[in-house]
Design a protein around this motif. Structure first.
Motif, PDB file in Angstrom:
ATOM      1  N   LEU A 154       0.823  -1.208   0.000  1.00 26.38           N
ATOM      2  CA  LEU A 154       0.000   0.000   0.000  1.00 26.38           C
ATOM      3  C   LEU A 154       0.865   1.269   0.000  1.00 26.38           C
ATOM      4  CD1 LEU A 154      -2.865  -0.960   2.498  1.00 26.38           C
ATOM      5  CD2 LEU A 154      -2.989  -0.821   0.001  1.00 26.38           C
ATOM      6  N   GLN A 155       1.922   1.241   0.777  1.00 25.36           N
ATOM      7  CA  GLN A 155       2.811   2.412   0.805  1.00 25.36           C
ATOM      8  C   GLN A 155       3.494   2.602  -0.551  1.00 25.36           C
ATOM      9  OE1 GLN A 155       5.284   1.509   4.232  1.00 25.36           O
ATOM     10  NE2 GLN A 155       4.016   2.785   5.576  1.00 25.36           N
ATOM     11  N   GLY A 156       3.806   1.503  -1.215  1.00 24.79           N
ATOM     12  CA  GLY A 156       4.374   1.600  -2.564  1.00 24.79           C
ATOM     13  C   GLY A 156       3.370   2.168  -3.549  1.00 24.79           C
ATOM     14  N   ASN A 157       2.099   1.811  -3.394  1.00 21.46           N
ATOM     15  CA  ASN A 157       1.055   2.343  -4.264  1.00 21.46           C
ATOM     16  C   ASN A 157       0.857   3.853  -4.090  1.00 21.46           C
ATOM     17  OD1 ASN A 157       0.576  -0.076  -5.492  1.00 21.46           O
ATOM     18  ND2 ASN A 157      -1.306  -0.547  -4.362  1.00 21.46           N
ATOM     19  N   VAL A 158       1.157   4.344  -2.900  1.00 17.85           N
ATOM     20  CA  VAL A 158       1.097   5.798  -2.704  1.00 17.85           C
ATOM     21  C   VAL A 158       2.069   6.487  -3.666  1.00 17.85           C
ATOM     22  CG1 VAL A 158       1.489   7.707  -1.105  1.00 17.85           C
ATOM     23  CG2 VAL A 158       0.432   5.592  -0.282  1.00 17.85           C
ATOM     24  N   ALA A 159       3.279   5.952  -3.751  1.00 13.97           N
ATOM     25  CA  ALA A 159       4.285   6.529  -4.644  1.00 13.97           C
ATOM     26  C   ALA A 159       3.880   6.375  -6.110  1.00 13.97           C
ATOM     27  CB  ALA A 159       5.639   5.868  -4.399  1.00 13.97           C
ATOM     28  N   VAL A 160       3.253   5.222  -6.446  1.00 13.77           N
ATOM     29  CA  VAL A 160       2.817   4.993  -7.831  1.00 13.77           C
ATOM     30  C   VAL A 160       1.750   6.015  -8.231  1.00 13.77           C
ATOM     31  CG1 VAL A 160       1.587   3.407  -9.353  1.00 13.77           C
ATOM     32  CG2 VAL A 160       3.413   2.555  -7.864  1.00 13.77           C
ATOM     33  N   GLY A 161       0.730   6.149  -7.390  1.00 11.17           N
ATOM     34  CA  GLY A 161      -0.333   7.107  -7.682  1.00 11.17           C
ATOM     35  C   GLY A 161       0.197   8.525  -7.800  1.00 11.17           C
ATOM     36  N   TYR A 162       1.149   8.859  -6.957  1.00  9.53           N
ATOM     37  CA  TYR A 162       1.758  10.199  -6.981  1.00  9.53           C
ATOM     38  C   TYR A 162       2.511  10.434  -8.283  1.00  9.53           C
ATOM     39  CZ  TYR A 162       4.969  13.977  -5.651  1.00  9.53           C
ATOM     40  OH  TYR A 162       5.692  15.145  -5.607  1.00  9.53           O
ATOM     41  N   ALA A 163       3.309   9.444  -8.685  1.00 11.03           N
ATOM     42  CA  ALA A 163       4.128   9.594  -9.890  1.00 11.03           C
ATOM     43  C   ALA A 163       3.280   9.771 -11.144  1.00 11.03           C
ATOM     44  CB  ALA A 163       5.049   8.381 -10.049  1.00 11.03           C
ATOM     45  N   VAL A 164       2.170   9.029 -11.220  1.00 10.51           N
ATOM     46  CA  VAL A 164       1.326   9.091 -12.415  1.00 10.51           C
ATOM     47  C   VAL A 164       0.580  10.420 -12.516  1.00 10.51           C
ATOM     48  CG1 VAL A 164      -0.685   8.057 -13.556  1.00 10.51           C
ATOM     49  CG2 VAL A 164       1.054   6.596 -12.518  1.00 10.51           C
TER      50      VAL A 164
END
Length: 562
Positions: A154-164
């Motif tokens: 979930l914490q990794g998905n935070v970074a993914v959503g932010y980057a996109v």
């Protein structure tokens, strides 16, 4: 493209300046009434350049942004502190509405597209360009009591959503503030910025750079005495206390003589008269025939700005000071402008003067020096930047940005940007009060703003562009589309609320407040560029500070609600 990758690997700074050059060239192109502008153009070019693989140190971004935001605060400090009070309520409400609509939009989109807590928080961080949400959301996820693997996912998905979503988060805010908002208001940012500046000057006409009055208020005229007035220089100069003229030079029988107060004028004397236009015209019949290009009768005049430090003049009206200094003290010197904290004051008899006001005086060199010494400290204009003041200001801002307080275990901080902005406001305000220190020329401030903002945006594009494009390829356009909605919908709703409920009527002020309520620095930079003055900065500074708190709180709220 391997050769480009190798080239930028050897010289990543080349990628920055290439993005700036091409981006600003694209930003100048007009598509009908639409124009990207240099900042948005540079961001798009940086994203394209990033596709070949460019590594830019994150410290460059931090330095450029600190320079930009400090310069913005420095330029607007005097107006900011004078604007605080009940009139700031609209900015407070606007920032709160932006945060609330942002939260609702993220939660609704997360429910519609089945986004998990991490992706939802990341979309909020990128779509609303508030990086602090990454930290607060990640901390909230860690406290959910999930397994280590799920927490990491979930914490990794935070970074993914932010980057996109971050790139369009920056770009979309520019579109709304610079293109959509003026159409809603029916007036341009520039026109309303000029109108607001004129209102701020309380009707005082202030000439801009490279402007000169066609009929200046102070004039010099050379006359040949056609009558024998049998009056002394002092009697002529002091005949009417409501109008001021001075006799600066006298030529008699081909020779210059000292224009002492007791000297009596004779027929055929040639005199140089300096004074306010209306006074010179009113007294012209007394002198006789106007003549031109008389040898030795030209005189170079000086203009100096002096900070008032003499307490004998504190809280006295202009009329009081004129009466007290009639005669020798202010002989030959004219006050052409008064200003307080960068705002011009009307030169009216009832205007009250305070310590720290800036007095612009005009006259012959020896007279100006004499009067300047009586008033206070002369401001020595310089093209050099006081790096002691600049460096100390930025250091103070970065230290302020490190301070943190916890609200329900949520760390709240201004961050480097908010700290540098606050320090800039304080240092700019103090510089306006003590103008003998802290010189940062206007051109230097403008360069710090332009290069700082554009360079910051370029580095963001170079760092995030490749990852954003790769993530879109892997996950499809769903996350990107959700980010577009999260960027546009809260801004449009807040814009409509500000226009029709809060009744914002000035486009420049509204654009500054709207960009600040979204902590949208690139959008604010474009707003400033369109305004060509500092009018949008004060509302931006208020809403920006609030946005750093309100939007940061969204992290744990999204984790709790999704």
């Amino acid at each position: 493209m391997e050769w480009l990758h190798n080239l930028f690997g050897r010289s990543p700074e080349m990628a920055i300046f290439l993005s700036l050059a091409v981006g600003y060239a694209i930003g100048k192109i007009k598509f009908g009434k639409f124009q990207l502008g240099g900042v948005a153009g540079s961001l798009l070019v940086a994203v394209l350049v990033s596709q070949v693989g460019v590594h830019v140190d994150g410290g460059i971004k931090a330095v450029l942004f600190a320079l930009f935001i400090f310069a913005v605060g420095f330029e607007s400090g005097p107006q900011f502190f004078s604007s605080l009070g009940r009139q700031s309520i609209k900015e407070i409400v606007l920032a709160a509405v932006m945060a609330l609509t942002g939260l609702v939009t993220v939660v609704v989109m997360a429910k519609l597209f089945a986004l998990d807590k991490g992706l939802a928080a990341g979309v909020a961080a990128g779509g609303l360009t508030q990086s602090a949400i990454i930290g607060t959301a990640g901390d909230a996820i860690a406290k959910l009591g999930l397994g280590a693997e799920e927490t990491a996912r979930l914490q990794g998905n935070v970074a993914v959503g932010y980057a996109v979503t971050y790139v369009f988060g920056s770009f979309g805010a520019i579109l709304v503030c610079v293109n959509i908002l003026p159409r809603l208001m029916g007036r341009s940012i520039r026109d309303d910025a000029i109108a607001a500046e004129a209102a701020m000057q309380a009707g005082v006409h202030v000439l801009g750079p490279d402007q000169e009055a066609a009929a200046p208020s102070l004039v010099g005229r050379i006359y040949e005495m056609t009558d024998d007035p049998q009056r002394s220089v002092a009697e002529i100069e002091n005949a009417d206390p409501t109008t001021t003229i001075t006799i600066e030079r006298i030529k008699r029988d081909g020779k210059l003589i000292d224009p002492s107060p007791e000297l009596v004028l004779h027929r055929n004397d040639i005199v140089l008269v300096v004074g306010r236009r209306e006074a010179v015209i009113a007294n012209a019949p007394l002198f006789g025939r106007e003549v031109f290009a008389v040898e030795d009768m030209e005189l170079t005049m000086f203009k100096r700005e002096v900070v008032l430090t003499n307490r004998n003049f504190h809280q006295k009206t202009v009329a009081n000071i004129r009466e007290a200094t009639l005669g020798g003290v202010r002989h030959g010197v004219f006050v052409v402008q008064l200003s307080r904290m960068g705002v011009a004051l009307p030169l009216q008899p009832q205007t009250v003067i305070h310590i720290g006001d800036v007095v612009s005086i005009y006259g012959a060199e020896q007279d100006v020096k004499r009067v300047a010494a009586t008033i206070g400290d002369t401001i020595v204009s310089s093209a050099k930047t006081d790096f002691v003041y600049l460096g100390a200001g930025i250091v103070a801002g970065l230290l302020i940005g490190m301070l943190s307080v916890k609200l329900a275990n949520i760390p709240l901080t201004l961050g480097a940007g908010g700290g540098a902005l606050l320090a800039g406001l304080l240092f700019g305000w103090y510089r306006a009060k003590k103008q003998t220190i802290g010189e940062i020329p206007g051109g230097a401030v403008q360069l710090l703003k332009d290069l700082g903002l554009a360079g910051f945006v370029v580095v963001v594009g170079l760092q995030s562009g490749l990852q954003a494009v790769e993530t879109v390829r892997q996950l499809g356009l769903t996350i990107f589309g959700v980010g577009v909605v999260v960027t546009i919908v809260p801004m449009v709703l807040t814009m409509l609320f500000g226009r029709y409920v809060l009744r914002y009527s000035n486009t420049a002020i509204f654009a500054g407040a709207l960009s600040g309520s979204r902590s949208a620095n690139p959008a604010f930079g474009e707003v400033l560029d369109k305004a060509s003055n500092t009018i949008p900065t004060v509302p931006f500074a208020i809403t920006y500070a609030l946005a750093n708190v309100f939007l940061t709180l969204l992290g744990p709220l999204i984790v709790a609600l999704v």
